[in-house]
Design a protein around this motif. Structure first.
Motif, mmCIF file in Angstrom:
data_model
loop_
_atom_site.group_PDB
_atom_site.id
_atom_site.type_symbol
_atom_site.label_atom_id
_atom_site.label_comp_id
_atom_site.label_asym_id
_atom_site.label_seq_id
_atom_site.Cartn_x
_atom_site.Cartn_y
_atom_site.Cartn_z
ATOM 1 N N GLY A 1 0.921 -1.236 -0.076
ATOM 2 C CA GLY A 1 -0.046 0.046 -0.032
ATOM 3 C C GLY A 1 0.749 1.142 0.030
ATOM 4 O O GLY A 1 0.598 2.115 -0.891
ATOM 5 N N PRO A 2 1.923 1.494 0.933
ATOM 6 C CA PRO A 2 2.640 2.903 0.877
ATOM 7 C C PRO A 2 3.681 2.823 -0.421
ATOM 8 O O PRO A 2 3.683 3.807 -0.602
ATOM 9 C CB PRO A 2 3.553 2.490 2.131
ATOM 10 N N VAL A 3 3.870 1.606 -0.726
ATOM 11 C CA VAL A 3 4.763 1.797 -2.102
ATOM 12 C C VAL A 3 3.980 2.233 -3.226
ATOM 13 O O VAL A 3 4.254 3.039 -4.198
ATOM 14 C CB VAL A 3 5.217 0.466 -2.407
ATOM 15 N N MET A 4 2.501 1.742 -3.255
ATOM 16 C CA MET A 4 1.801 2.099 -4.502
ATOM 17 C C MET A 4 1.399 3.553 -4.147
ATOM 18 O O MET A 4 1.176 4.269 -5.328
ATOM 19 C CB MET A 4 0.433 1.367 -4.451
ATOM 20 N N PHE A 5 1.196 4.008 -3.084
ATOM 21 C CA PHE A 5 0.895 5.428 -2.705
ATOM 22 C C PHE A 5 2.007 6.173 -3.254
ATOM 23 O O PHE A 5 1.590 7.374 -3.693
ATOM 24 C CB PHE A 5 0.891 5.471 -1.169
ATOM 25 N N GLY A 6 3.211 5.959 -2.768
ATOM 26 C CA GLY A 6 4.422 6.799 -3.163
ATOM 27 C C GLY A 6 4.562 6.743 -4.533
ATOM 28 O O GLY A 6 5.035 7.798 -5.289
ATOM 29 N N ALA A 7 4.213 5.751 -5.326
ATOM 30 C CA ALA A 7 4.547 5.745 -6.910
ATOM 31 C C ALA A 7 3.356 6.211 -7.555
ATOM 32 O O ALA A 7 3.725 6.565 -8.771
ATOM 33 C CB ALA A 7 4.626 4.292 -7.296
ATOM 34 N N SER A 8 2.330 6.324 -7.210
ATOM 35 C CA SER A 8 1.137 7.073 -7.989
ATOM 36 C C SER A 8 1.127 8.611 -8.604
ATOM 37 O O SER A 8 1.641 9.308 -7.780
ATOM 38 C CB SER A 8 -0.278 6.987 -7.408
ATOM 39 N N PRO A 9 0.954 8.821 -9.634
ATOM 40 C CA PRO A 9 0.896 10.029 -10.323
ATOM 41 C C PRO A 9 -0.305 10.803 -9.597
ATOM 42 O O PRO A 9 -0.173 12.153 -9.775
ATOM 43 C CB PRO A 9 0.615 9.947 -11.757
ATOM 44 N N ARG A 10 -1.102 10.424 -8.947
ATOM 45 C CA ARG A 10 -2.219 11.284 -8.236
ATOM 46 C C ARG A 10 -2.293 10.609 -6.772
ATOM 47 O O ARG A 10 -2.263 9.385 -6.600
ATOM 48 C CB ARG A 10 -3.709 10.768 -8.969
ATOM 49 N N ALA A 11 -2.748 11.648 -5.857
ATOM 50 C CA ALA A 11 -2.873 11.158 -4.563
ATOM 51 C C ALA A 11 -4.059 9.979 -4.447
ATOM 52 O O ALA A 11 -5.212 9.968 -5.228
ATOM 53 C CB ALA A 11 -3.364 12.622 -3.858
ATOM 54 N N MET A 12 -4.067 9.451 -3.548
ATOM 55 C CA MET A 12 -5.055 8.120 -3.282
ATOM 56 C C MET A 12 -5.408 8.049 -1.763
ATOM 57 O O MET A 12 -4.453 8.333 -1.035
ATOM 58 C CB MET A 12 -4.958 6.993 -3.975
ATOM 59 N N HIS A 13 -6.501 7.317 -1.671
ATOM 60 C CA HIS A 13 -6.777 7.185 -0.092
ATOM 61 C C HIS A 13 -7.127 5.690 0.022
ATOM 62 O O HIS A 13 -7.697 5.222 -0.442
ATOM 63 C CB HIS A 13 -8.163 7.987 0.277
ATOM 64 N N ILE A 14 -6.231 4.936 0.520
ATOM 65 C CA ILE A 14 -6.145 3.605 0.756
ATOM 66 C C ILE A 14 -6.875 2.944 1.788
ATOM 67 O O ILE A 14 -6.819 3.302 2.966
ATOM 68 C CB ILE A 14 -4.678 3.070 0.796
ATOM 69 N N LEU A 15 -7.812 1.841 1.271
ATOM 70 C CA LEU A 15 -8.217 1.130 2.239
ATOM 71 C C LEU A 15 -7.546 -0.045 3.219
ATOM 72 O O LEU A 15 -6.700 -0.828 2.498
ATOM 73 C CB LEU A 15 -9.529 0.299 1.855
ATOM 74 N N VAL A 16 -7.245 0.489 4.668
ATOM 75 C CA VAL A 16 -6.364 -0.145 5.239
ATOM 76 C C VAL A 16 -7.389 -0.918 6.549
ATOM 77 O O VAL A 16 -8.063 -0.219 7.061
ATOM 78 C CB VAL A 16 -5.560 0.658 5.917
ATOM 79 N N LYS A 17 -6.793 -2.144 6.792
ATOM 80 C CA LYS A 17 -7.669 -2.641 7.969
ATOM 81 C C LYS A 17 -7.575 -2.039 9.109
ATOM 82 O O LYS A 17 -6.700 -1.144 9.602
ATOM 83 C CB LYS A 17 -6.997 -4.343 8.462
ATOM 84 N N LYS A 18 -8.784 -1.792 9.944
ATOM 85 C CA LYS A 18 -9.089 -1.207 11.045
ATOM 86 C C LYS A 18 -8.211 -1.220 12.338
ATOM 87 O O LYS A 18 -7.815 -0.444 13.052
ATOM 88 C CB LYS A 18 -10.276 -0.843 11.433
ATOM 89 N N GLU A 19 -7.662 -2.535 12.289
ATOM 90 C CA GLU A 19 -6.573 -2.994 13.424
ATOM 91 C C GLU A 19 -5.191 -2.033 13.287
ATOM 92 O O GLU A 19 -4.747 -2.104 14.322
ATOM 93 C CB GLU A 19 -6.335 -4.354 13.395
#
Length: 241
Positions: free
Chosen positions: A53-71
């Motif tokens: 998730g963090p790697v995809m977030f940093g590589a994307s040309p656009r900002a994104m909000h990632i679904l992450v487990k609540k724990e």
């Protein structure tokens, strides 16, 4: 429905993601031109490591909000995730989280999801239907994302990749799914899920051929960990294979 994260949450976190990809690790990024410059986008990535998730977030040309487990939303890490605009989701099925994600998409923004739901081989042999539900109900474009190198060989599912490892992130061709006349909601969702799964699996294999970076072992002897919920809470958890 939880409140949609403010736009400022990704202003500070995107540079942090870039540093992760290009300072702590050496990440090759391809396919940026496949990402629509405007409008709602769902980034659907394969899942082999907690770092995906963090790697995809940093590589994307656009900002994104990632679904992450609540724990994960506890302590200092939880505060960081919340402040960076990530979305807490109950892995057992969470309509509220999906509706919040839909709100993000309805605002013309981007959502990231790892629809395999668990860390594993990353070949996308099965995905949760949450990504299909989001795509059908928001009209967002889906971009498959291949993430390679965050876990190798027989490494433990919880292994931290050594610093400066070569990673690969590839954004594939965009696709759109929609309901067909006469289809029930369930049939539409299953069909859309099949189309998305096939596109992601194909893109992962193409990326492997192009980079020479194989996926880790198909099944780790360690317990697999749930990562994101994939279906609304009023549906049983279903996977598309």
């Amino acid at each position: 429905m939880a409140q949609v994260p403010a736009r400022w949450t990704t202003l500070w976190s995107r540079p942090v993601g870039w540093l992760l990809d290009h300072v702590l690790y050496r990440t090759s990024v391809t396919g940026r031109s496949n990402v629509p410059a405007t409008g709602p986008v769902i980034f659907a990535g394969n899942h082999i490591s907690f770092l995906d998730g963090p790697v995809m977030f940093g590589a994307s040309p656009r900002a994104m909000h990632i679904l992450v487990k609540k724990e994960m939303f506890t302590g200092v890490l939880g505060r960081v995730l919340q402040a960076s605009g990530q979305l807490a989701v109950d892995r057992a099925g969470d309509r509220a989280a999906l509706l919040t994600a839909k709100g993000v998409l309805d605002a013309g923004r981007c959502v990231g999801i790892l629809p395999e739901g668990t860390r594993g081989s990353g070949e996308a042999s099965a995905i949760n239907n949450g990504v299909a539900w989001l795509a059908l109900n928001s009209g967002a474009t889906v971009v498959p994302v291949a993430i390679l190198g965050t876990r190798k060989g027989g490494e433990h599912l919880d292994a931290v990749p050594r610093l400066r490892r070569k990673l690969h992130v590839s954004f594939g061709g965009a696709l759109n799914v929609s309901r067909r006349p006469g289809e029930t909601g369930r049939v539409s969702m299953d069909r859309a899920g099949t189309e998305i799964r096939a596109a992601l699996a194909r893109h992962v294999q193409d990326s492997i051929q192009r980079t020479g970076q194989p996926l880790p072992d198909a099944d780790s002897p360690q317990e697999r960990h749930e990562a994101v919920a994939g279906t609304p809470a009023d549906h049983p958890i279903r996977k598309v294979q």
